[in-house]
Write a protein that holds these residues in place. Structure first.
Motif, PDB file in Angstrom:
ATOM      1  N   PHE A 105     -43.164  48.477 -35.964  1.00  0.00           N
ATOM      2  CA  PHE A 105     -44.388  47.822 -35.509  1.00  0.00           C
ATOM      3  C   PHE A 105     -45.286  47.574 -36.732  1.00  0.00           C
ATOM      4  N   ASN A 106     -45.386  46.305 -37.137  1.00  0.00           N
ATOM      5  CA  ASN A 106     -46.049  45.974 -38.396  1.00  0.00           C
ATOM      6  C   ASN A 106     -46.868  44.695 -38.272  1.00  0.00           C
ATOM      7  N   TYR A 107     -47.997  44.671 -38.995  1.00  0.00           N
ATOM      8  CA  TYR A 107     -48.809  43.466 -39.161  1.00  0.00           C
ATOM      9  C   TYR A 107     -48.814  43.142 -40.645  1.00  0.00           C
ATOM     10  N   PHE A 108     -48.350  41.945 -41.004  1.00  0.00           N
ATOM     11  CA  PHE A 108     -48.286  41.509 -42.396  1.00  0.00           C
ATOM     12  C   PHE A 108     -49.287  40.384 -42.624  1.00  0.00           C
ATOM     13  N   TYR A 109     -49.983  40.432 -43.744  1.00  0.00           N
ATOM     14  CA  TYR A 109     -50.915  39.356 -44.104  1.00  0.00           C
ATOM     15  C   TYR A 109     -50.668  38.908 -45.537  1.00  0.00           C
ATOM     16  N   GLY A 110     -50.482  37.579 -45.719  1.00  0.00           N
ATOM     17  CA  GLY A 110     -50.535  36.970 -47.033  1.00  0.00           C
ATOM     18  C   GLY A 110     -49.343  37.201 -47.928  1.00  0.00           C
ATOM     19  N   ILE A 111     -48.168  37.494 -47.371  1.00  0.00           N
ATOM     20  CA  ILE A 111     -46.991  37.794 -48.191  1.00  0.00           C
ATOM     21  C   ILE A 111     -45.930  36.706 -48.005  1.00  0.00           C
ATOM     22  N   ILE A 112     -45.309  36.294 -49.097  1.00  0.00           N
ATOM     23  CA  ILE A 112     -44.184  35.369 -49.074  1.00  0.00           C
ATOM     24  C   ILE A 112     -42.904  36.194 -49.077  1.00  0.00           C
ATOM     25  N   PHE A 113     -42.139  36.103 -47.997  1.00  0.00           N
ATOM     26  CA  PHE A 113     -40.850  36.783 -47.898  1.00  0.00           C
ATOM     27  C   PHE A 113     -39.756  35.738 -48.096  1.00  0.00           C
ATOM     28  N   GLN A 114     -38.855  35.941 -49.058  1.00  0.00           N
ATOM     29  CA  GLN A 114     -37.809  34.958 -49.284  1.00  0.00           C
ATOM     30  C   GLN A 114     -36.474  35.659 -49.512  1.00  0.00           C
ATOM     31  N   VAL A 115     -35.394  35.020 -49.020  1.00  0.00           N
ATOM     32  CA  VAL A 115     -34.083  35.669 -49.034  1.00  0.00           C
ATOM     33  C   VAL A 115     -33.029  34.738 -49.631  1.00  0.00           C
ATOM     34  N   GLY A 116     -32.084  35.347 -50.354  1.00  0.00           N
ATOM     35  CA  GLY A 116     -30.908  34.645 -50.826  1.00  0.00           C
ATOM     36  C   GLY A 116     -31.112  33.853 -52.098  1.00  0.00           C
ATOM     37  N   SER A 117     -29.987  33.474 -52.680  1.00  0.00           N
ATOM     38  CA  SER A 117     -29.990  32.586 -53.837  1.00  0.00           C
ATOM     39  C   SER A 117     -28.618  31.928 -53.921  1.00  0.00           C
ATOM     40  N   GLY A 118     -28.551  30.813 -54.613  1.00  0.00           N
ATOM     41  CA  GLY A 118     -27.284  30.104 -54.738  1.00  0.00           C
ATOM     42  C   GLY A 118     -26.769  29.622 -53.398  1.00  0.00           C
ATOM     43  N   ASN A 119     -25.453  29.578 -53.259  1.00  0.00           N
ATOM     44  CA  ASN A 119     -24.809  29.131 -52.019  1.00  0.00           C
ATOM     45  C   ASN A 119     -24.174  30.328 -51.325  1.00  0.00           C
ATOM     46  N   ASN A 120     -25.013  31.272 -50.905  1.00  0.00           N
ATOM     47  CA  ASN A 120     -24.547  32.512 -50.275  1.00  0.00           C
ATOM     48  C   ASN A 120     -25.116  32.626 -48.860  1.00  0.00           C
ATOM     49  N   THR A 121     -24.296  33.101 -47.932  1.00  0.00           N
ATOM     50  CA  THR A 121     -24.761  33.307 -46.561  1.00  0.00           C
ATOM     51  C   THR A 121     -25.746  34.468 -46.515  1.00  0.00           C
ATOM     52  N   VAL A 122     -26.899  34.240 -45.896  1.00  0.00           N
ATOM     53  CA  VAL A 122     -27.939  35.262 -45.849  1.00  0.00           C
ATOM     54  C   VAL A 122     -28.723  35.095 -44.557  1.00  0.00           C
ATOM     55  N   SER A 176     -45.408  33.391 -45.426  1.00  0.00           N
ATOM     56  CA  SER A 176     -44.369  32.373 -45.474  1.00  0.00           C
ATOM     57  C   SER A 176     -43.021  33.075 -45.430  1.00  0.00           C
ATOM     58  N   LEU A 177     -42.109  32.562 -44.595  1.00  0.00           N
ATOM     59  CA  LEU A 177     -40.778  33.136 -44.427  1.00  0.00           C
ATOM     60  C   LEU A 177     -39.769  32.090 -44.890  1.00  0.00           C
ATOM     61  N   ARG A 178     -38.997  32.411 -45.936  1.00  0.00           N
ATOM     62  CA  ARG A 178     -38.218  31.384 -46.617  1.00  0.00           C
ATOM     63  C   ARG A 178     -36.764  31.810 -46.832  1.00  0.00           C
ATOM     64  N   ILE A 179     -35.849  30.921 -46.464  1.00  0.00           N
ATOM     65  CA  ILE A 179     -34.450  31.057 -46.859  1.00  0.00           C
ATOM     66  C   ILE A 179     -34.256  30.197 -48.095  1.00  0.00           C
ATOM     67  N   VAL A 180     -33.908  30.838 -49.202  1.00  0.00           N
ATOM     68  CA  VAL A 180     -33.723  30.124 -50.457  1.00  0.00           C
ATOM     69  C   VAL A 180     -32.285  29.643 -50.617  1.00  0.00           C
ATOM     70  N   SER A 181     -31.325  30.425 -50.126  1.00  0.00           N
ATOM     71  CA  SER A 181     -29.918  30.058 -50.228  1.00  0.00           C
ATOM     72  C   SER A 181     -29.653  28.688 -49.609  1.00  0.00           C
ATOM     73  N   THR A 182     -28.738  27.940 -50.201  1.00  0.00           N
ATOM     74  CA  THR A 182     -28.374  26.624 -49.669  1.00  0.00           C
ATOM     75  C   THR A 182     -27.173  26.680 -48.732  1.00  0.00           C
ATOM     76  N   HIS A 183     -26.640  27.857 -48.464  1.00  0.00           N
ATOM     77  CA  HIS A 183     -25.461  27.966 -47.605  1.00  0.00           C
ATOM     78  C   HIS A 183     -25.783  27.524 -46.181  1.00  0.00           C
ATOM     79  N   THR A 184     -24.895  26.712 -45.603  1.00  0.00           N
ATOM     80  CA  THR A 184     -25.149  26.148 -44.272  1.00  0.00           C
ATOM     81  C   THR A 184     -25.134  27.206 -43.171  1.00  0.00           C
ATOM     82  N   GLY A 185     -24.524  28.372 -43.422  1.00  0.00           N
ATOM     83  CA  GLY A 185     -24.461  29.410 -42.404  1.00  0.00           C
ATOM     84  C   GLY A 185     -25.636  30.369 -42.416  1.00  0.00           C
TER      85      GLY A 185
END
Length: 230
Positions: free
Chosen positions: A100-117, A136-145
């Protein structure tokens, strides 16, 4: 309720986290030291990166969630909120949110390259609530899955599992990615220019055998243009 501090530039998870000078280096380290209802201040200069799966499980409860707030670290306690802290995984490393969490003002980002994440919210069939405000919630990986997963695929108790996003943008690395499972309650509200990066062909999908819903209100999805599906 206690106060803890997190700053990657000079923090150490072996320290107490009681001041900026004794800050924890990672949010997971602060969660380990925190209790229900505690406030965790994250420096506006915080830039945390992990090349393995990251699980962020706050010790809060429904009645007393943990508050994780990005703020200017010039004062103690801070006097001004900020929106510049980053917490990242790289390669094919998932990010998992529980508790149970409240988050303010943080950019969360996952993955790099062409990897499933995956960004996973609620990895078990137990109660949880996570609210993201001005994040901001971000998927950085370019993998289609690569995708989000909101709720457990075996979820049968969606009424006590909830994801909330307020003034929170999302970003994808491929048009084939999506918020790929909505198996509980989700609410997304009051977000300008909500879609960043590659715009998914289909933004939301569900998982067979699980029930869930998402309420989208006052969210600007105009970047999708034409030819896209909700």
């Amino acid at each position: 309720m206690a106060v803890l501090y997190v700053r990657s530039t000079d923090g150490n998870d072996a320290d107490s986290g009681a001041t900026w000078a004794l800050a924890k280096a990672t949010l997971a380290g602060a969660f380990t030291a925190a209790s229900a209802g505690d406030t965790i201040w994250v420096s506006d200069n915080h830039a945390e990166t992990q090349a393995s799966a990251m699980t962020l499980t706050g010790p809060g409860t429904a009645a007393a969630p943990c508050y994780v707030l990005c703020a200017n670290d010039a004062a103690e306690p801070p006097t001004a909120l900020a929106t510049t802290a980053t917490i990242s995984t790289t390669v094919g490393s998932n990010m998992n949110f529980n508790g149970f969490n409240y988050f303010y003002g943080i950019i969360f980002q996952v993955g790099s390259g062409n990897n499933t994440v995956f960004i996973n919210f609620g990895t078990a069939n137990t109660a949880w609530w996570n609210k993201f405000d001005s994040c901001s919630l971000r998927i950085v990986s370019t993998h289609t899955g690569s995708a989000w997963a909101i709720g457990s695929s075996s979820n049968n108790s969606e009424d006590d599992q909830c994801l909330e996003m307020e003034n929170t943008t999302v970003s994808f690395g491929s048009v084939s990615q999506s918020i790929a499972r909505v198996a509980c309650q989700a609410r997304w509200r009051n977000t300008a220019s909500a879609l960043l990066g590659s715009i998914p062909t289909t933004l939301f999908t569900t998982v067979t055998g699980s029930s869930g819903w998402i309420d989208v209100e006052n969210v600007d999805l105009s970047a999708a243009g034409s030819g896209k599906n909700l």
